[in-house]
Design a protein around this motif. Structure first.
Motif, short mmCIF file in Angstrom:
data_model
loop_
_atom_site.label_atom_id
_atom_site.label_comp_id
_atom_site.label_asym_id
_atom_site.label_seq_id
_atom_site.Cartn_x
_atom_site.Cartn_y
_atom_site.Cartn_z
N GLU A 108 -68.00 20.61 27.74
CA GLU A 108 -69.42 20.28 27.52
C GLU A 108 -70.25 20.44 28.78
N ILE A 109 -69.60 20.56 29.93
CA ILE A 109 -70.31 20.72 31.18
C ILE A 109 -70.74 22.18 31.40
N GLU A 110 -70.21 23.09 30.58
CA GLU A 110 -70.46 24.52 30.77
C GLU A 110 -71.94 24.89 30.78
N PRO A 111 -72.79 24.37 29.86
CA PRO A 111 -74.21 24.73 29.90
C PRO A 111 -74.89 24.35 31.22
N LEU A 112 -74.51 23.21 31.78
CA LEU A 112 -75.11 22.79 33.04
C LEU A 112 -74.68 23.71 34.17
N VAL A 113 -73.42 24.09 34.19
CA VAL A 113 -72.92 25.01 35.22
C VAL A 113 -73.64 26.35 35.12
N GLN A 114 -73.87 26.81 33.90
CA GLN A 114 -74.59 28.08 33.70
C GLN A 114 -76.03 27.97 34.18
N ALA A 115 -76.65 26.81 33.93
CA ALA A 115 -78.04 26.60 34.37
C ALA A 115 -78.13 26.61 35.89
N VAL A 116 -77.16 25.96 36.55
CA VAL A 116 -77.14 25.95 38.01
C VAL A 116 -76.90 27.36 38.54
N GLY A 117 -76.05 28.12 37.85
CA GLY A 117 -75.81 29.50 38.26
C GLY A 117 -77.07 30.34 38.20
N LYS A 118 -77.85 30.18 37.13
CA LYS A 118 -79.12 30.91 37.01
C LYS A 118 -80.08 30.53 38.12
N LEU A 170 -76.10 37.40 51.16
CA LEU A 170 -75.87 35.97 51.07
C LEU A 170 -74.41 35.64 51.36
N GLY A 171 -73.52 36.51 50.84
CA GLY A 171 -72.10 36.29 51.07
C GLY A 171 -71.75 36.35 52.54
N GLU A 172 -72.37 37.28 53.25
CA GLU A 172 -72.11 37.43 54.67
C GLU A 172 -72.58 36.20 55.45
N VAL A 173 -73.75 35.68 55.08
CA VAL A 173 -74.31 34.52 55.77
C VAL A 173 -73.48 33.27 55.51
N LEU A 174 -73.07 33.08 54.24
CA LEU A 174 -72.36 31.86 53.87
C LEU A 174 -70.85 31.96 54.03
N GLY A 175 -70.34 33.18 54.17
CA GLY A 175 -68.91 33.35 54.34
C GLY A 175 -68.13 33.39 53.04
N TYR A 176 -68.78 33.84 51.95
CA TYR A 176 -68.13 33.92 50.65
C TYR A 176 -68.16 35.37 50.14
N GLY A 177 -67.17 35.71 49.32
CA GLY A 177 -67.08 37.04 48.77
C GLY A 177 -68.14 37.30 47.71
N GLU A 178 -68.51 38.56 47.52
CA GLU A 178 -69.53 38.93 46.53
C GLU A 178 -69.10 38.53 45.12
N ASP A 179 -67.82 38.78 44.80
CA ASP A 179 -67.34 38.47 43.45
C ASP A 179 -67.45 36.97 43.17
N MET A 180 -67.16 36.14 44.16
CA MET A 180 -67.25 34.70 43.99
C MET A 180 -68.68 34.27 43.71
N ILE A 181 -69.61 34.83 44.47
CA ILE A 181 -71.02 34.47 44.29
C ILE A 181 -71.52 34.91 42.92
N ARG A 182 -71.14 36.10 42.49
CA ARG A 182 -71.55 36.58 41.16
C ARG A 182 -70.99 35.68 40.06
N LYS A 183 -69.76 35.23 40.21
CA LYS A 183 -69.17 34.32 39.23
C LYS A 183 -69.97 33.03 39.13
N MET A 184 -70.37 32.50 40.28
CA MET A 184 -71.14 31.26 40.28
C MET A 184 -72.51 31.48 39.66
N GLU A 185 -73.11 32.61 39.91
CA GLU A 185 -74.45 32.88 39.40
C GLU A 185 -74.46 33.09 37.89
#
Length: 281
Positions: free
Chosen positions: A17-27, A43-58
């Motif tokens: 049930e938390i999935e909609p909230l996670v999607q909203a935060v990603g947007k 953004l990945g370079e600045v924060l130290g995270y991979g592009e694929d990880m950031i896209r997943k979160m978004e």
């Protein structure tokens, strides 16, 4: 890609049930990034995270860690809009069943807790908890172990509440002597138990193995009581292990727990017993 990249978050559980909230935060993450004129790679370079990880979160497929939201808020000049969801994402990171239990524990004013196989989760050290999860069969993945350990440690916020709830623990003797994870892990666990036993709102008792009468032979018991007079409880050996909340069913668990407490060593003698076990290690 360093280790911090892999720990940026955890995948969303399907149907949670938390999935909609996670999607909203990603947007919101994506909107803030685009408003700042930054590409994913930048953004990945600045924060130290991979592009694929950031896209997943978004796209809401990965739950961002609170610290990631905090850093992204600063870098993207989001003016606190991302940081506002840190507590929500902290809760979202944990398995659904753990979130539900933590919410009950946060409301409880009194807890009755009898453990017969392991030290109760609220009393476990990080090393002891990790050892238990690493022993699970079938074997858990490293990601799941990290998630379960983090969720268990987060539940310990119950000890920081004001006013603090009354906590009664009864531990089987064997849980204090079996060196799960090794003797050093057990030593630190016993030292931690002695520290917790000193808290004014905590009662810790030991059920000796040599007792000829034992009301806890049907397994663990947990009863959580709330300020409005309601309660919820469960036991491995009653009601098919299902949680119960009716006064009649709760009376059975409370009666059984009361007998267990009476048969166990008193708190002061229990502390002495733990000290003796510790001295033998």
């Amino acid at each position: 890609m360093n280790e911090a990249v892999d720990e940026a978050g955890w995948d969303v559980e399907p149907g949670d049930e938390i999935e909609p909230l996670v999607q909203a935060v990603g947007k919101l993450l994506k909107v803030c990034r685009e408003a700042a004129g930054m590409r994913v790679a930048e953004l990945g370079e600045v924060l130290g995270y991979g592009e694929d990880m950031i896209r997943k979160m978004e796209r809401g497929a990965r739950i961002p860690r609170p610290e990631y939201l905090d850093r992204a808020d600063q870098v993207l000049n989001a003016q606190g809009h991302l940081r506002a969801f840190t507590k929500d994402m902290e809760r979202a990171r944990y398995p659904k069943k753990v979130r539900e239990l933590a919410q009950l524990e946060e409301r409880a004013v009194e807890m009755l807790l009898y453990s017969n196989h392991n030290v109760h989760g609220l009393l476990q050290t990080p090393e002891y908890a990790r050892a238990l999860f690493e022993m699970r069969q079938p074997a858990l993945s490293a990601d799941v172990i990290e998630r379960e350990c983090a969720a268990l440690m987060a539940r310990k916020s119950v000890f920081e509440r004001d006013p603090a709830p009354d906590l009664s623990f009864v531990q089987e003797q064997v849980t204090l002597e079996r060196p799960l994870g090794g003797k050093m892990v057990l030593r630190r666990q016993l030292e931690h138990l002695l520290e917790m036993a000193k808290l004014r709102n905590v009662s810790l008792q030991v059920m000796p193995t040599d007792r000829e009468e034992h009301a806890g032979t049907q397994g663990l018991i947990e009863v959580l009581k709330f300020a409005d007079g309601t309660a919820i409880g469960r036991s491995e050996g009653a009601f098919n292990g299902r949680p119960v909340s009716s006064p009649r069913d709760l009376r059975v668990l409370e009666l059984r727990y009361g007998m267990i407490r009476a048969q166990a060593l008193p708190p002061r003698e229990s502390q002495t017993f733990i000290e003796q076990v510790l001295g033998r290690l």
